[in-house]
Design an enzyme around this catalytic site. Sequence first.
Site, PDB file in Angstrom:
ATOM      1  N   GLU A 240       0.859  -1.183   0.000  1.00 61.58           N
ATOM      2  CA  GLU A 240       0.000   0.000   0.000  1.00 61.58           C
ATOM      3  C   GLU A 240       0.897   1.235   0.000  1.00 61.58           C
ATOM      4  O   GLU A 240       1.765   1.390   0.864  1.00 61.58           O
ATOM      5  CB  GLU A 240      -0.955   0.043   1.188  1.00 61.58           C
TER       6      GLU A 240
ATOM      7  N   ASP B 222      -3.030  12.315  -3.062  1.00 65.90           N
ATOM      8  CA  ASP B 222      -3.255  13.750  -3.206  1.00 65.90           C
ATOM      9  C   ASP B 222      -3.726  14.047  -4.625  1.00 65.90           C
ATOM     10  O   ASP B 222      -3.039  13.718  -5.588  1.00 65.90           O
ATOM     11  CB  ASP B 222      -1.957  14.499  -2.910  1.00 65.90           C
TER      12      ASP B 222
ATOM     13  N   THR C 145     -12.371   4.325   4.886  1.00 62.41           N
ATOM     14  CA  THR C 145     -11.715   5.148   5.896  1.00 62.41           C
ATOM     15  C   THR C 145     -12.720   6.118   6.513  1.00 62.41           C
ATOM     16  O   THR C 145     -13.777   6.417   5.936  1.00 62.41           O
ATOM     17  CB  THR C 145     -10.561   5.954   5.290  1.00 62.41           C
TER      18      THR C 145
END
Length: 241
Positions: free
Chosen positions: A59, A134, A209
């Site tokens: 990851e 991002d 998440t």
Amino acid sequence: MKTSIFPREIKSFVRRQRRITSRLQKAIDTAWPKFGVEIIDEKLNLDVIFERPAEKILEIGFGLGDTLLSMAIQNPQCDYLGIEVHEPGVASVMMGIIENNLTNIRVIQNDAVKILKEKIPDNTFSRIHIYFPDPWQKKRHHKRRIIQPDFVELLRHKLINGGVIHCATDWENYAHHMMTVLSDNPGLKNCIGENQFADNEQLQLRHNTKFEKRGVKLGHGVWDLVFIKKTHNPPKSPTAP
């Protein structure tokens, strides 16, 4: 002022110095010697680092470690390598390792592009996960996005035959950029279908998440992409360990 003849390397991240709590610092001090990976001159031997031969999953940019920890807990037969530059995220994962008594996670605090280029042998990972990188929203910053043709080709080399790249983003513009870049790589195939996004809620590909859940409540969309490294063997299921 003289201009360097060497072009400056474009980074996909900005390294931010943030203070961490004494509790998290203690977690780093306790767990890092065993679960942190120090970079050496040679390429990394992950079987030696994890102290066993097992399926290896990467990851990149794991944030606070929500998905990394949940997958490691659910799949103790797999080994999970996480690469993250920000110390609070590294500390959070170290805390999670301690609290859940995990042995199948290792962490590198460094630039993923550099590590993959220089330290990871080809044909290493069964899966590579890049969740919510991002988005670099401004058009002039799009060159900083980590999902670019050269980087995707690098990822493909690090996958075993039949290995899977799974990306997710909550920025629609970035989602379509990812789809274009991944689809244009001749060595990859969309597991869901040409130009099709994966339905994470239906396929249960990854853990949601807390930031993602908050965004969904506000009406934000989420786009998952699952691509397989082409091979002559039958394709691997998109469902994740």
